[in-house]
Design an enzyme around this catalytic site. Structure first.
Site, short mmCIF file in Angstrom:
data_model
loop_
_atom_site.label_atom_id
_atom_site.label_comp_id
_atom_site.label_asym_id
_atom_site.label_seq_id
_atom_site.Cartn_x
_atom_site.Cartn_y
_atom_site.Cartn_z
N ASP A 99 0.80 -1.22 0.00
CA ASP A 99 0.00 0.00 0.00
C ASP A 99 0.84 1.27 0.00
O ASP A 99 0.40 2.32 0.46
CB ASP A 99 -0.91 -0.01 1.23
CG ASP A 99 -0.14 -0.36 2.50
OD1 ASP A 99 1.09 -0.14 2.52
OD2 ASP A 99 -0.77 -0.84 3.46
N GLU A 121 -0.63 -9.04 -1.22
CA GLU A 121 -1.11 -8.49 0.06
C GLU A 121 -2.32 -7.58 -0.16
O GLU A 121 -2.37 -6.42 0.26
CB GLU A 121 -0.02 -7.75 0.84
CG GLU A 121 -0.32 -7.57 2.32
CD GLU A 121 0.76 -6.77 3.04
OE1 GLU A 121 0.80 -5.54 2.90
OE2 GLU A 121 1.56 -7.38 3.75
N ARG A 215 3.06 7.82 9.50
CA ARG A 215 2.84 9.26 9.26
C ARG A 215 1.77 9.85 10.15
O ARG A 215 1.86 11.00 10.58
CB ARG A 215 2.42 9.48 7.80
CG ARG A 215 3.58 9.85 6.90
CD ARG A 215 3.21 9.78 5.45
NE ARG A 215 4.40 9.42 4.71
CZ ARG A 215 5.17 10.27 4.07
NH1 ARG A 215 4.84 11.53 3.98
NH2 ARG A 215 6.27 9.87 3.47
N HIS A 246 14.00 4.34 12.15
CA HIS A 246 13.63 4.59 10.74
C HIS A 246 14.27 5.89 10.27
O HIS A 246 14.45 6.82 11.07
CB HIS A 246 12.10 4.68 10.66
CG HIS A 246 11.55 4.60 9.27
ND1 HIS A 246 11.63 5.65 8.39
CD2 HIS A 246 10.90 3.61 8.62
CE1 HIS A 246 11.04 5.30 7.25
NE2 HIS A 246 10.60 4.07 7.36
C1 UD1 Z 1 7.10 4.52 3.45
C2 UD1 Z 1 5.68 4.18 3.01
C3 UD1 Z 1 4.96 3.40 4.10
C4 UD1 Z 1 5.76 2.18 4.53
C5 UD1 Z 1 7.16 2.62 4.94
C6 UD1 Z 1 8.02 1.43 5.27
C7 UD1 Z 1 4.43 5.76 1.60
C8 UD1 Z 1 3.72 7.04 1.53
N1 UD1 Z 1 4.93 5.42 2.79
O1 UD1 Z 1 7.03 5.42 4.54
O2 UD1 Z 1 3.70 2.95 3.62
O3 UD1 Z 1 5.12 1.56 5.61
O4 UD1 Z 1 7.77 3.33 3.84
O5 UD1 Z 1 9.18 1.84 5.97
O6 UD1 Z 1 4.57 5.08 0.61
N2 UD1 Z 1 14.49 8.04 4.15
C9 UD1 Z 1 15.87 7.97 3.99
N3 UD1 Z 1 16.43 6.80 3.57
C10 UD1 Z 1 15.70 5.68 3.32
C11 UD1 Z 1 14.30 5.74 3.51
C12 UD1 Z 1 13.72 6.94 3.92
O7 UD1 Z 1 16.58 8.94 4.21
O8 UD1 Z 1 16.27 4.66 2.93
C13 UD1 Z 1 13.87 9.33 4.57
C14 UD1 Z 1 13.92 10.36 3.43
O9 UD1 Z 1 14.09 11.62 3.99
C15 UD1 Z 1 12.52 10.23 2.82
C16 UD1 Z 1 11.69 9.98 4.07
O10 UD1 Z 1 12.50 9.12 4.88
O11 UD1 Z 1 12.11 11.36 2.10
C17 UD1 Z 1 10.33 9.41 3.85
O12 UD1 Z 1 10.33 8.27 3.00
P1 UD1 Z 1 8.91 7.77 2.36
O13 UD1 Z 1 9.15 6.53 1.59
O14 UD1 Z 1 8.25 8.90 1.65
O15 UD1 Z 1 8.02 7.50 3.62
P2 UD1 Z 1 8.18 6.47 4.83
O16 UD1 Z 1 7.78 7.21 6.06
O17 UD1 Z 1 9.52 5.85 4.76
N1 UDP Z 2 13.07 -4.45 9.31
C1 UDP Z 2 14.42 -4.54 9.00
N2 UDP Z 2 15.31 -3.71 9.69
C2 UDP Z 2 14.90 -2.84 10.65
C3 UDP Z 2 13.51 -2.76 10.95
C4 UDP Z 2 12.64 -3.57 10.26
O1 UDP Z 2 14.83 -5.30 8.13
O2 UDP Z 2 15.74 -2.15 11.23
C5 UDP Z 2 12.12 -5.29 8.55
C6 UDP Z 2 11.08 -6.03 9.37
O3 UDP Z 2 11.55 -7.31 9.76
C7 UDP Z 2 9.90 -6.10 8.42
C8 UDP Z 2 10.00 -4.83 7.61
O4 UDP Z 2 11.35 -4.38 7.76
O5 UDP Z 2 10.00 -7.20 7.51
C9 UDP Z 2 9.03 -3.79 8.12
O6 UDP Z 2 9.32 -2.54 7.55
P1 UDP Z 2 8.65 -1.21 8.05
O7 UDP Z 2 8.29 -1.33 9.48
O8 UDP Z 2 9.56 -0.10 7.65
O9 UDP Z 2 7.36 -1.07 7.13
P2 UDP Z 2 5.84 -1.62 7.24
O10 UDP Z 2 5.89 -3.10 7.36
O11 UDP Z 2 5.20 -0.94 8.40
O12 UDP Z 2 5.24 -1.16 5.95
#
Ligand code: UD1
Ligand code: UDP
Length: 380
Positions: A99, A121, A215, A246
């Site tokens: 999603d 999923e 978020r 994160h």
């Molecule tokens: C995203 C997904 C969320 C998912 C989550 C898993 C959307 C809107 N959100 O949220 O559904 O559950 O990923 O973790 O699709 N960033 C880094 N390095 C990375 C990753 C993120 O620096 O490797 C920082 C960046 O500043 C980036 C921000 O995190 O702009 C947000 O990343 P984004 O993918 O937009 O949203 P998430 O909160 O990570």
């Molecule tokens: N995970 C990981 N390293 C971490 C934290 C989580 O590999 O430091 C894995 C975790 O086992 C799971 C997935 O990342 O499989 C979950 O990711 P996240 O919580 O970012 O996203 P969501 O599942 O909420 O979309």
């Protein structure tokens, strides 16, 4: 036989983890499928870290991530980037997962080019437009567009039926369990190095593993979560919190400000999947708002406290593996203390059967694709 081209696309850490078993199964059947992988790299470092575990080739990388990206900017760039790849690859089917913005844009871009869409999923719902935000609406949009809905549970299938989605619905289990069991086996044989020595200083301590990134909790919610963790850490000297943080800056700021200087709260960079699974297996309680971790922890026999107001994964709550504790400080503190004070309750929660899959979801999904897009079309 005419091979069918499957384009698999993902952008974030959990999408890689959950699609990797499907990609690996598609690659095994290379007589039948031509498998092309496209990463939007909506996540950069966390995506690369997850990919490192699975080691399959990525043919297209859109390298989209920007620091603190907005939903509109990311969506705009993902739509046009994915469209170009779809135009070039001309897949018979496009596979997306979950999603995220990447998944929603993939489905819409695929639909605009009249490509068949498989959604891994499918059917998770909270029925609350803003929780999780924006994921609940992303998956509803995908539900309207997909041709093959791979629902992890019977409940997810029923949710799709209620919405009268077009396309075919299949109950497959969640592919995260396939990934988890594969990695668990690996880390049992070859324990990974983790960036903290649990035998030094923390020997004999109860471990609470923490993650968070939603978020809808940014701001006050995250501050509450951090204050709750700090309060419990103060009261329980025999407990250590391990928290791989994160990379979203909206998470990092309150977490480092509120939790950065406590001797029994260990903040880490995001861990590789092997490291994280190893640590989850070693922990006593999991405190999280993550979707994937809610599904994984019960398979490792770990009780989960879910720091959210709603969940699209009620199966674990109903079975007693997990408890929804919201994002109010008092509620988190009380529930965590109850579990810390009561090892029998922890054991009871950990003993429940995992309701999310048996480790064969990706086999089922690829079998279905074979019979739907290869066999049936050859027969016609
Ligand atoms: C995203 C997904 C969320 C998912 C989550 C898993 C959307 C809107 N959100 O949220 O559904 O559950 O990923 O973790 O699709 N960033 C880094 N390095 C990375 C990753 C993120 O620096 O490797 C920082 C960046 O500043 C980036 C921000 O995190 O702009 C947000 O990343 P984004 O993918 O937009 O949203 P998430 O909160 O990570
Ligand atoms: N995970 C990981 N390293 C971490 C934290 C989580 O590999 O430091 C894995 C975790 O086992 C799971 C997935 O990342 O499989 C979950 O990711 P996240 O919580 O970012 O996203 P969501 O599942 O909420 O979309």
């Amino acid at each position: 036989m005419n091979k069918k081209t499957v384009l698999v696309t993902f952008g974030t850490r959990p999408e890689v983890i959950k699609l990797a078993p499907v990609v690996m199964e598609l690659l095994r059947r290379n007589q039948v499928f031509n498998t092309i992988v496209c990463a939007t790299a909506q996540h950069r470092q966390m995506l690369d870290q997850a990919l490192h575990t699975f080691e399959f080739p990525v043919q297209y990388d859109l390298d989209l991530m920007k620091d603190n990206q907005s939903l509109v900017d990311l969506t705009t760039r993902a739509m046009s980037g994915l469209d170009k790849v779809i135009e070039k690859v001309k897949p018979d089917v496009l596979l997306i997962q979950g999603d995220t913005t990447t998944a929603m844009c993939g489905a819409l871009a695929g639909f605009y080019r009249r490509i068949m869409i498989g959604h891994v999923e499918a059917g998770l719902r909270t029925d609350n437009k803003f929780s999780p935000y924006p994921e609940e609406i992303n998956r509803r949009i995908i539900g309207q567009l997909a041709d093959f809905h791979f629902a992890p549970t019977e409940r997810a299938k029923k949710a799709l039926e209620r919405e009268n989605v077009t396309g075919k619905i299949f109950v497959t289990g969640n592919t995260v369990i396939d990934a988890l069991l594969w990695v668990k086996d690996r880390v049992t044989k070859f324990p990974p190095e983790i960036p903290i020595d649990l035998n030094m200083g923390f020997a004999g301590k109860t471990i609470v593993l923490v993650t968070g990134h939603r978020r809808e909790s940014f701001g006050e919610g995250f501050e509450n979560i951090c204050h709750a963790i700090r309060e419990v850490a103060e009261h329980y000297p025999e407990v250590v919190f391990i928290y791989p943080v994160h990379m979203n800056p909206n998470v990092r700021k309150p977490v480092t400000n509120i939790l950065g200087d406590h001797p029994r709260i260990v903040l880490l960079e995001p861990l590789g999947y092997e490291q994280f699974v190893w640590l989850m297996n070693r922990s006593d309680i999991v405190l999280t708002d993550s979707g994937g971790i809610q599904e994984e922890a019960p398979s490792l026999g770990k009780p989960v406290l879910v720091m959210r107001e709603t969940t699209e994964r009620p199966e674990g709550i109903e079975q007693g593996n997990a408890k929804l504790v919201g994002v109010k400080k008092e509620n988190i503190v009380n529930n965590l203390m109850m579990l810390l004070d009561n090892p029998e309750l922890r054991m009871k929660m950990g003993k429940k059967r995992n309701p999310y899959g048996d480790g064969k979801a990706s086999l089922r999904i690829v079998d279905i694709l074979e019979s739907e897009i290869v066999t049936s079309q050859t027969e016609n």
